[in-house]
Write a protein that holds these residues in place. Structure first.
Motif, PDB file in Angstrom:
ATOM      1  N   THR A 207      38.892  34.890  72.418  1.00 53.04           N
ATOM      2  CA  THR A 207      39.641  35.779  71.548  1.00 53.04           C
ATOM      3  C   THR A 207      39.693  37.162  72.170  1.00 53.04           C
ATOM      4  OG1 THR A 207      38.874  34.565  69.592  1.00 53.04           O
ATOM      5  CG2 THR A 207      39.763  36.771  69.227  1.00 53.04           C
ATOM      6  N   ASP A 208      40.868  37.760  72.194  1.00 50.81           N
ATOM      7  CA  ASP A 208      41.005  39.118  72.702  1.00 50.81           C
ATOM      8  C   ASP A 208      40.099  40.040  71.896  1.00 50.81           C
ATOM      9  OD1 ASP A 208      42.083  41.888  72.791  1.00 50.81           O
ATOM     10  OD2 ASP A 208      43.567  40.989  74.113  1.00 50.81           O
ATOM     11  N   PRO A 209      39.181  40.780  72.546  1.00 49.52           N
ATOM     12  CA  PRO A 209      38.235  41.618  71.798  1.00 49.52           C
ATOM     13  C   PRO A 209      38.915  42.713  70.987  1.00 49.52           C
ATOM     14  CG  PRO A 209      38.109  42.069  74.150  1.00 49.52           C
ATOM     15  CD  PRO A 209      38.941  40.848  73.992  1.00 49.52           C
ATOM     16  N   TYR A 210      40.078  43.179  71.448  1.00 46.81           N
ATOM     17  CA  TYR A 210      40.783  44.233  70.711  1.00 46.81           C
ATOM     18  C   TYR A 210      41.410  43.668  69.440  1.00 46.81           C
ATOM     19  CZ  TYR A 210      39.977  46.828  74.962  1.00 46.81           C
ATOM     20  OH  TYR A 210      39.353  47.431  76.020  1.00 46.81           O
ATOM     21  N   LEU A 211      41.993  42.473  69.558  1.00 41.16           N
ATOM     22  CA  LEU A 211      42.491  41.808  68.352  1.00 41.16           C
ATOM     23  C   LEU A 211      41.346  41.566  67.375  1.00 41.16           C
ATOM     24  CD1 LEU A 211      45.044  39.003  69.368  1.00 41.16           C
ATOM     25  CD2 LEU A 211      45.432  40.924  67.831  1.00 41.16           C
ATOM     26  N   TYR A 212      40.215  41.147  67.915  1.00 38.63           N
ATOM     27  CA  TYR A 212      39.055  40.845  67.076  1.00 38.63           C
ATOM     28  C   TYR A 212      38.590  42.089  66.331  1.00 38.63           C
ATOM     29  CZ  TYR A 212      34.284  39.582  65.792  1.00 38.63           C
ATOM     30  OH  TYR A 212      33.130  39.369  65.088  1.00 38.63           O
ATOM     31  N   ASP A 217      38.230  44.734  59.847  1.00 38.33           N
ATOM     32  CA  ASP A 217      38.207  45.324  58.504  1.00 38.33           C
ATOM     33  C   ASP A 217      39.555  45.267  57.793  1.00 38.33           C
ATOM     34  OD1 ASP A 217      35.478  46.170  58.878  1.00 38.33           O
ATOM     35  OD2 ASP A 217      36.257  47.751  60.169  1.00 38.33           O
ATOM     36  N   LEU A 218      40.575  44.790  58.480  1.00 39.13           N
ATOM     37  CA  LEU A 218      41.896  44.658  57.855  1.00 39.13           C
ATOM     38  C   LEU A 218      42.671  43.561  58.553  1.00 39.13           C
ATOM     39  CD1 LEU A 218      44.097  46.122  59.965  1.00 39.13           C
ATOM     40  CD2 LEU A 218      43.063  48.177  59.065  1.00 39.13           C
ATOM     41  N   THR A 413      42.173  52.854  58.149  1.00 37.39           N
ATOM     42  CA  THR A 413      42.109  53.340  56.776  1.00 37.39           C
ATOM     43  C   THR A 413      42.383  52.175  55.836  1.00 37.39           C
ATOM     44  OG1 THR A 413      44.458  53.846  56.401  1.00 37.39           O
ATOM     45  CG2 THR A 413      43.181  55.478  57.629  1.00 37.39           C
ATOM     46  N   SER A 414      42.217  52.434  54.547  1.00 39.15           N
ATOM     47  CA  SER A 414      42.532  51.402  53.559  1.00 39.15           C
ATOM     48  C   SER A 414      44.022  51.084  53.552  1.00 39.15           C
ATOM     49  CB  SER A 414      42.082  51.855  52.169  1.00 39.15           C
ATOM     50  OG  SER A 414      42.705  53.096  51.834  1.00 39.15           O
ATOM     51  N   GLY A 415      44.832  52.004  54.083  1.00 36.30           N
ATOM     52  CA  GLY A 415      46.279  51.791  54.125  1.00 36.30           C
ATOM     53  C   GLY A 415      46.785  51.307  55.463  1.00 36.30           C
ATOM     54  N   GLY A 416      45.886  50.982  56.394  1.00 37.76           N
ATOM     55  CA  GLY A 416      46.322  50.462  57.685  1.00 37.76           C
ATOM     56  C   GLY A 416      45.820  51.295  58.843  1.00 37.76           C
ATOM     57  N   LEU A 417      46.568  51.278  59.951  1.00 39.20           N
ATOM     58  CA  LEU A 417      46.200  51.967  61.185  1.00 39.20           C
ATOM     59  C   LEU A 417      47.095  53.173  61.413  1.00 39.20           C
ATOM     60  CD1 LEU A 417      45.743  48.933  63.639  1.00 39.20           C
ATOM     61  CD2 LEU A 417      44.002  50.046  62.221  1.00 39.20           C
ATOM     62  N   PHE A 418      46.495  54.263  61.897  1.00 34.65           N
ATOM     63  CA  PHE A 418      47.242  55.477  62.208  1.00 34.65           C
ATOM     64  C   PHE A 418      46.669  56.094  63.479  1.00 34.65           C
ATOM     65  CE2 PHE A 418      47.444  54.891  57.637  1.00 34.65           C
ATOM     66  CZ  PHE A 418      48.808  54.983  57.393  1.00 34.65           C
TER      67      PHE A 418
END
Length: 616
Positions: A207-212, A217-218, A413-418
């Protein structure tokens, strides 16, 4: 006369006291080993019994496959309070619950090891922080492995452990670090006493560690959810653009990106001819009144008047070449902010300027560069990857920038990635940071393209999620907050509104906006195509140049091919088509201008894809 005592009377008490001390010592040294296991988490240790019968922990080892964590009364579990203030905690006791174990340390802090999953191949380690330690910022926990076969993944707090038990990932929450030299997990517990967590997991397949890590958490956005979000967003944006157009078809708002975005969406929705009929009257008047504004001439891709567009483009290009040259001469990294920098140079400037740009890009010290510059560098190297014969060097540099600097700057964040732009330390984001949503969308676009170029699913998925998260904050007309403030895992909108037309070209689906496409890979510098259609295929040989364009059936667009030698004939719609200087008066036609080496074409699609064949 006093009687003198024999020396034996003095030796006997000493012997008695020695025997008592010996038995006390042996009692204190009484050691008992123990072993326990829950799922794939095993525990072994040694404790000593006190005179009162209590168990005093001497040492303890937690093992998850090939990863080990040692604890003892003198172990280096360290609580950090910032400003180089820290405190060592010692192991005191152990308790077991149905799904794992709890280690009790001094100062009433506990570490809970919870086994998860059907096979027990996942362990969550969390700290239970007492009130007196709520000010702690970090928690350091030791680790090692049987053969030292571990390495930290660049840019994210993930440790990959390879051994007989297979591949194991140890992942920490955002802001945490892994010190492989000293064998330490440095867990970020935050200013509010948030305990954070360490996840140990045996990965059954590569598994790609970055995808993992980003999906820890989301849930990262898949292609289907992404397409649905883009569609919903563009529907709202089109309602806004169309509303302005209907209420005031002569509005200055229709000039530039606003009008281009409106027309592009109208093409997709079958409103092209109706929209163009009204726009044409007003835009032609605006062109007459603003002949020196090159932005207005982009409408030529829909309305015609290609020679005027080319003249305006060449005039603006001359000034742009000088500006770029001056910036390169002074080694000013602001040159990378030029949109489509390498494409522009390949189309309009001496080729040596492209080489100078790449040399300057290679000289950037990535460790000290601002996030904004890094985003532009990714764009430059992606252009180099696509159009120049430097794919290996470009892919290496792209990978380094993304893995070491872009990924660590992405806030969860709770709303995704920024994409965080105000964190002082990329590897340990400040609990209070800001994100520029235009940069987040721009980086999302670049990551999607990088994923396609480098065959990296992690880049594509994270890029989709960056764009999705930004669009999720849009209002019903497609306006986004220009910035957000991130604190305690939540995003708070701030700043002025960001219009939908300002990000339209960065979104999938903006298929019918005018663009310059270099033909350097097929011909030579200075040759390019300008079109609002989609250029699907190019085939070049000595006898023929073939170009395949895609556009809705029944709709018309205008295109030019610049920097090509004179042709003897053209095949259009499958038949030989004669040249005509008045071509623009008909549904289809073409003319070649030998003085500028330019082919002008008007094309009405009988099929969705149409092929132009230039014969030599």
């Amino acid at each position: 006369m006093k009687r003198k005592f024999s020396p034996i009377y003095y030796i006997i008490p000493v012997v008695y006291i020695g025997v008592i001390l010996f038995f006390v010592f042996m009692q204190l040294q009484a050691r008992e080993e123990f072993n326990e296991q829950v799922g794939s988490l095993s525990l072994s240790g040694v404790y000593a019994k006190t005179l009162g019968g209590a168990k005093r922990m001497r040492q303890l080892e937690m093992r998850f496959h090939d990863l080990r964590m040692h604890f003892s009364p003198s172990s280096n579990v360290i609580v950090g309070f910032g400003a180089n203030r820290e405190k060592k905690l010692s192991l005191e006791s152990l308790s077991q619950f149905p799904d794992g174990f709890e280690l009790n340390l001094s100062d009433e802090l506990s570490l809970r090891f919870t086994v998860e999953g059907v096979l027990g191949d996942r362990v969550s380690i969390t700290a239970v922080i007492p009130p007196q330690l709520r000010a702690m910022r970090t928690l350091t926990v030791p680790f090692d492995s049987d053969d030292g076969g571990f390495n930290a993944v660049k840019g994210i707090p993930v440790l990959a452990v390879s051994g007989p038990g297979g591949l194991i990932y140890a992942s920490l929450n955002s802001g945490s670090q892994i010190d492989t030299e000293q064998g330490r997990f440095i867990l970020d517990t935050g200013t509010q006493g948030n305990s954070g967590s360490i996840i140990l997991e045996r990965v059954l397949q590569q598994t790609d560690p970055y995808l993992y890590w980003f999906s820890r958490d989301l849930t990262l956005v898949d292609e289907q959810r992404f397409a649905a979000k883009i569609q919903t967003y563009l529907e709202g944006a089109y309602r806004y653009w169309n509303g302005v157009f209907i209420s005031n078809p002569g509005s200055q708002f229709l000039v530039g990106d606003f009008g281009i975005s409106l027309i592009s969406e109208a093409i997709k929705r079958g409103d092209y001819r109706r929209t163009l009929a009204v726009l044409s009257r007003n835009l032609r008047q605006l062109l007459a009144e603003n002949a020196d504004n090159p932005t207005l001439y982009n409408s030529a891709a829909y309305l015609g008047n290609l020679p005027s567009f080319l003249a305006a483009r060449q005039q603006s290009a001359a000034a742009e070449i000088q500006r770029i040259t001056d910036l390169i001469t002074t080694a000013d990294f602001a040159v990378f902010e030029t949109p489509g920098l390498l494409c522009f140079i390949l189309n309009h400037a001496p080729f040596s300027l492209a080489e100078e740009v790449l040399r300057l890009a290679d000289s950037v010290q990535l460790e000290t560069a601002e996030v904004d510059i890094l985003i532009h560098l990714v764009d430059v190297y992606l252009e180099a990857f696509a159009y120049l014969d430097v794919t290996e060097a470009s892919s290496t540099r792209i990978t380094e920038i993304i893995e070491r600097f872009i990924f660590p700057a992405i806030a969860k964040t709770s709303g995704g990635l920024f994409l965080s732009v105000s964190s002082p330390d990329r590897l340990s984001p400040d609990p209070l940071s800001e994100a520029d949503l235009y940069d987040s969308v721009r980086m999302g676009n670049a990551l999607i393209r990088a994923g396609q170029a480098l065959a990296r699913d992690s880049c594509t998925a994270i890029g989709r999620t960056l764009i999705y998260s930004a669009l999720d904050l849009a209002d019903s007309e497609g306006f986004l907050p220009s910035r957000i403030r991130i604190q305690d895992g939540k995003a708070e909108p701030i700043g002025d509104p960001l219009s939908p037309q300002s990000i339209y070209d960065l979104l999938p689906g903006s298929d019918y906006t005018p663009k310059e496409i270099p033909l350097y890979a097929y011909l030579y510098p200075g040759s390019w195509v300008w079109t609002a259609s989609m250029l699907r295929e190019v085939k070049i040989d000595d006898a023929q140049y073939r170009f395949v364009f895609s556009f809705p059936v029944g709709d018309t667009h205008h295109l030019l091919i610049q920097g090509i030698r004179p042709l003897t004939s053209m095949i259009m719609h499958g038949i030989s088509w004669k040249s005509d200087p008045e071509y623009f008066r008909y549904t289809d036609g073409w003319v070649y201008d030998e003085s500028t080496q330019t082919l002008y074409v008007k094309l009405t699609h009988r099929l969705e894809t149409e092929e132009l064949v230039l014969n030599y």
